[in-house]
Design a protein around this motif. Structure first.
Motif, PDB file in Angstrom:
ATOM      1  N   GLU A  30      43.762  49.462  28.651  1.00 21.36           N
ATOM      2  CA  GLU A  30      43.717  50.746  27.943  1.00 21.36           C
ATOM      3  C   GLU A  30      44.901  51.665  28.218  1.00 21.36           C
ATOM      4  OE1 GLU A  30      41.369  51.263  25.786  1.00 21.36           O
ATOM      5  OE2 GLU A  30      40.020  49.623  26.301  1.00 21.36           O
ATOM      6  N   ASN A  31      45.481  51.575  29.408  1.00 20.98           N
ATOM      7  CA  ASN A  31      46.501  52.547  29.790  1.00 20.98           C
ATOM      8  C   ASN A  31      47.903  51.974  29.944  1.00 20.98           C
ATOM      9  OD1 ASN A  31      43.797  53.567  31.684  1.00 20.98           O
ATOM     10  ND2 ASN A  31      44.623  54.893  30.096  1.00 20.98           N
ATOM     11  N   SER A  32      48.008  50.657  30.004  1.00 26.90           N
ATOM     12  CA  SER A  32      49.330  50.043  30.103  1.00 26.90           C
ATOM     13  C   SER A  32      49.990  50.029  28.725  1.00 26.90           C
ATOM     14  CB  SER A  32      49.184  48.611  30.635  1.00 26.90           C
ATOM     15  OG  SER A  32      50.439  47.997  30.763  1.00 26.90           O
ATOM     16  N   ASN A  33      51.303  50.165  28.703  1.00 34.17           N
ATOM     17  CA  ASN A  33      52.033  50.149  27.443  1.00 34.17           C
ATOM     18  C   ASN A  33      53.179  49.126  27.500  1.00 34.17           C
ATOM     19  OD1 ASN A  33      52.944  50.794  24.878  1.00 34.17           O
ATOM     20  ND2 ASN A  33      54.086  52.599  25.551  1.00 34.17           N
ATOM     21  N   PRO A  34      53.008  47.959  26.816  1.00 35.78           N
ATOM     22  CA  PRO A  34      51.875  47.586  25.966  1.00 35.78           C
ATOM     23  C   PRO A  34      50.671  47.167  26.797  1.00 35.78           C
ATOM     24  CG  PRO A  34      53.405  45.760  26.124  1.00 35.78           C
ATOM     25  CD  PRO A  34      54.044  46.901  26.866  1.00 35.78           C
ATOM     26  N   PRO A  35      49.475  47.106  26.174  1.00 34.20           N
ATOM     27  CA  PRO A  35      48.303  46.615  26.890  1.00 34.20           C
ATOM     28  C   PRO A  35      48.535  45.190  27.398  1.00 34.20           C
ATOM     29  CG  PRO A  35      47.680  47.622  24.807  1.00 34.20           C
ATOM     30  CD  PRO A  35      49.171  47.502  24.797  1.00 34.20           C
ATOM     31  N   VAL A  36      47.915  44.871  28.528  1.00 41.58           N
ATOM     32  CA  VAL A  36      48.149  43.577  29.182  1.00 41.58           C
ATOM     33  C   VAL A  36      46.842  42.815  29.340  1.00 41.58           C
ATOM     34  CG1 VAL A  36      48.869  42.479  31.364  1.00 41.58           C
ATOM     35  CG2 VAL A  36      50.209  44.371  30.409  1.00 41.58           C
ATOM     36  N   VAL A  37      46.874  41.507  29.044  1.00 37.61           N
ATOM     37  CA  VAL A  37      45.767  40.599  29.352  1.00 37.61           C
ATOM     38  C   VAL A  37      46.159  39.851  30.626  1.00 37.61           C
ATOM     39  CG1 VAL A  37      44.402  38.611  28.590  1.00 37.61           C
ATOM     40  CG2 VAL A  37      45.153  40.326  26.926  1.00 37.61           C
ATOM     41  N   HIS A  38      45.333  39.944  31.657  1.00 37.94           N
ATOM     42  CA  HIS A  38      45.674  39.323  32.940  1.00 37.94           C
ATOM     43  C   HIS A  38      45.741  37.804  32.819  1.00 37.94           C
ATOM     44  CE1 HIS A  38      45.118  37.742  37.030  1.00 37.94           C
ATOM     45  NE2 HIS A  38      45.713  38.848  37.426  1.00 37.94           N
ATOM     46  N   ARG A  39      44.737  37.219  32.160  1.00 38.16           N
ATOM     47  CA  ARG A  39      44.729  35.801  31.783  1.00 38.16           C
ATOM     48  C   ARG A  39      44.346  34.841  32.902  1.00 38.16           C
ATOM     49  NH1 ARG A  39      49.890  32.821  29.911  1.00 38.16           N
ATOM     50  NH2 ARG A  39      49.089  30.930  28.960  1.00 38.16           N
ATOM     51  N   ASP A  40      44.246  35.316  34.140  1.00 39.39           N
ATOM     52  CA  ASP A  40      43.820  34.420  35.218  1.00 39.39           C
ATOM     53  C   ASP A  40      42.989  35.179  36.245  1.00 39.39           C
ATOM     54  OD1 ASP A  40      43.574  31.962  36.464  1.00 39.39           O
ATOM     55  OD2 ASP A  40      45.418  32.166  37.617  1.00 39.39           O
ATOM     56  N   LEU A  41      42.064  35.994  35.735  1.00 39.10           N
ATOM     57  CA  LEU A  41      41.163  36.728  36.627  1.00 39.10           C
ATOM     58  C   LEU A  41      40.190  35.745  37.272  1.00 39.10           C
ATOM     59  CD1 LEU A  41      39.942  39.341  37.753  1.00 39.10           C
ATOM     60  CD2 LEU A  41      38.565  39.495  35.676  1.00 39.10           C
ATOM     61  N   LYS A  86      41.838  44.748  45.149  1.00 43.93           N
ATOM     62  CA  LYS A  86      43.044  44.883  44.329  1.00 43.93           C
ATOM     63  C   LYS A  86      43.297  43.572  43.596  1.00 43.93           C
ATOM     64  CE  LYS A  86      45.228  48.458  47.122  1.00 43.93           C
ATOM     65  NZ  LYS A  86      46.505  49.096  47.471  1.00 43.93           N
ATOM     66  N   LEU A  87      43.618  43.687  42.326  1.00 42.82           N
ATOM     67  CA  LEU A  87      43.885  42.525  41.492  1.00 42.82           C
ATOM     68  C   LEU A  87      45.312  42.048  41.719  1.00 42.82           C
ATOM     69  CD1 LEU A  87      42.702  40.703  39.291  1.00 42.82           C
ATOM     70  CD2 LEU A  87      43.446  42.408  37.595  1.00 42.82           C
ATOM     71  N   SER A  88      45.474  40.729  41.868  1.00 42.44           N
ATOM     72  CA  SER A  88      46.794  40.158  42.121  1.00 42.44           C
ATOM     73  C   SER A  88      47.089  39.013  41.157  1.00 42.44           C
ATOM     74  CB  SER A  88      46.879  39.646  43.567  1.00 42.44           C
ATOM     75  OG  SER A  88      46.076  38.485  43.722  1.00 42.44           O
ATOM     76  N   ASP A  89      48.252  38.412  41.307  1.00 45.30           N
ATOM     77  CA  ASP A  89      48.701  37.235  40.555  1.00 45.30           C
ATOM     78  C   ASP A  89      48.806  37.501  39.060  1.00 45.30           C
ATOM     79  OD1 ASP A  89      49.461  34.788  39.633  1.00 45.30           O
ATOM     80  OD2 ASP A  89      47.937  33.660  40.713  1.00 45.30           O
ATOM     81  N   PHE A  90      49.952  38.047  38.679  1.00 45.48           N
ATOM     82  CA  PHE A  90      50.202  38.379  37.281  1.00 45.48           C
ATOM     83  C   PHE A  90      51.185  37.407  36.625  1.00 45.48           C
ATOM     84  CE2 PHE A  90      48.161  42.058  38.847  1.00 45.48           C
ATOM     85  CZ  PHE A  90      47.656  42.748  37.759  1.00 45.48           C
ATOM     86  N   GLY A  91      51.302  36.236  37.204  1.00 45.94           N
ATOM     87  CA  GLY A  91      52.253  35.258  36.681  1.00 45.94           C
ATOM     88  C   GLY A  91      51.946  34.790  35.277  1.00 45.94           C
ATOM     89  N   LEU A  92      50.656  34.801  34.898  1.00 44.21           N
ATOM     90  CA  LEU A  92      50.260  34.337  33.562  1.00 44.21           C
ATOM     91  C   LEU A  92      49.964  35.481  32.600  1.00 44.21           C
ATOM     92  CD1 LEU A  92      47.823  31.417  34.550  1.00 44.21           C
ATOM     93  CD2 LEU A  92      50.234  31.257  33.892  1.00 44.21           C
ATOM     94  N   ALA A  93      50.076  36.724  33.069  1.00 44.74           N
ATOM     95  CA  ALA A  93      49.723  37.879  32.244  1.00 44.74           C
ATOM     96  C   ALA A  93      50.636  37.984  31.018  1.00 44.74           C
ATOM     97  CB  ALA A  93      49.817  39.154  33.073  1.00 44.74           C
ATOM     98  N   VAL A  94      50.042  38.442  29.911  1.00 41.65           N
ATOM     99  CA  VAL A  94      50.804  38.605  28.667  1.00 41.65           C
ATOM    100  C   VAL A  94      50.421  39.912  28.004  1.00 41.65           C
ATOM    101  CG1 VAL A  94      51.050  36.124  28.230  1.00 41.65           C
ATOM    102  CG2 VAL A  94      49.057  37.340  27.314  1.00 41.65           C
TER     103      VAL A  94
END
Length: 264
Positions: free
Chosen positions: A86-97, A111-119
């Protein structure tokens, strides 16, 4: 510090690019990175209690995670996803939660980590390889490659089921067969007479049943096969916050002080 080795340079570049722009209390801080020959390392802030996966499925089998602490972890993760969606610009899908990507400090703040697959959400990514972890991947992504913020909501629902049951997202039921946590839990989540019996023994009989039914209802909605039936993560967050005491970051008012004794 926590050091993570990434095998793919593109994942490292993606993670460095994203985390260098993000500042949120429930998203891991990236302190630095290193590329040396074939080795690629990310250096995170130190999280004393390791990951949710280690706490739930490691040697202690979730013994330190009380009902309220589990709910607060869920809220922390939901807050991180709300920021991304909702607040990131552009919005981000983490993709590996997943539980191994949820890191915990000494007080079990998550805390959420590992954003290697995020898009970026809503963007068509050509030649994007299907990725994720079995048990957490939304069915529409597996069948049609459709990826939206509701894919993260599905994975969040699986994590919520892990917190409730103490079970892994995929269980080996025979030498060559696995059963997903979602398929095992769904029939029992909607039956109030069966629900208390599938809880992790650590938290059985430690909560108001009314609150348990509410959390189970949220989990059921999150793991719906049809993505349009899943709630927005903001709605999930607003459903969970009233169930957690003020002292732990929620809005529930309790008559007794919140202490370690109350958590047992």
């Amino acid at each position: 510090m926590r050091i993570e080795n990434l095998s793919y340079c593109t994942e490292l570049q993606n993670e460095v690019s994203l985390l260098s722009k993000i500042r949120h209390q429930n998203i891991i801080k990236l302190l630095g990175y290193c590329i040396h020959g074939e080795s690629r390392f990310l250096v995170y802030e130190f999280m004393e209690s390791d990951s949710l996966e280690t706490q739930l499925h490691g040697p202690t089998r979730g013994s330190s995670l009380t009902w309220y602490i589990r709910l607060r972890i869920a809220i922390d993760v939901a807050r991180a996803l709300e920021y991304l969606h909702e607040n990131s610009n552009p919005p981000v899908v983490h993709r590996d939660l997943k539980s191994s990507n949820i890191l915990l400090d000494s007080d079990f703040n998550a805390k959420l980590s590992d954003f290697g697959l995020a898009v970026a959400s809503g963007v068509q990514h050509k030649n994007m390889k299907m990725s994720g972890t079995l048990g957490y991947v939304a069915p529409e992504y597996i069948s049609h490659g459709k990826l939206t913020d509701k894919s993260d909501v599905y994975a969040f629902g699986v994590v919520l089921l892990e917190l409730l049951t103490g079970r892994k997202p995929m269980e080996n039921i025979s030498s060559d067969q696995y059963q997903s946590l979602v398929s095992w839990a769904m029939p029992q989540l909607t039956d109030r007479s069966k629900l208390p019996s599938i809880l992790d023994p650590v938290i059985q009989n430690t909560m108001d049943l009314k609150h348990l039914y509410q959390v189970a209802a949220v989990a059921v909605l999150c793991v719906q096969a049809e993505p349009s039936y899943r709630p927005l993560i903001t709605d999930v967050l607003h459903s969970l916050i009233p169930l957690v005491p003020l002292e732990l970051g929620g809005s529930l008012r309790v008559t007794e002080p919140i202490s370690s004794e109350n958590f047992q």
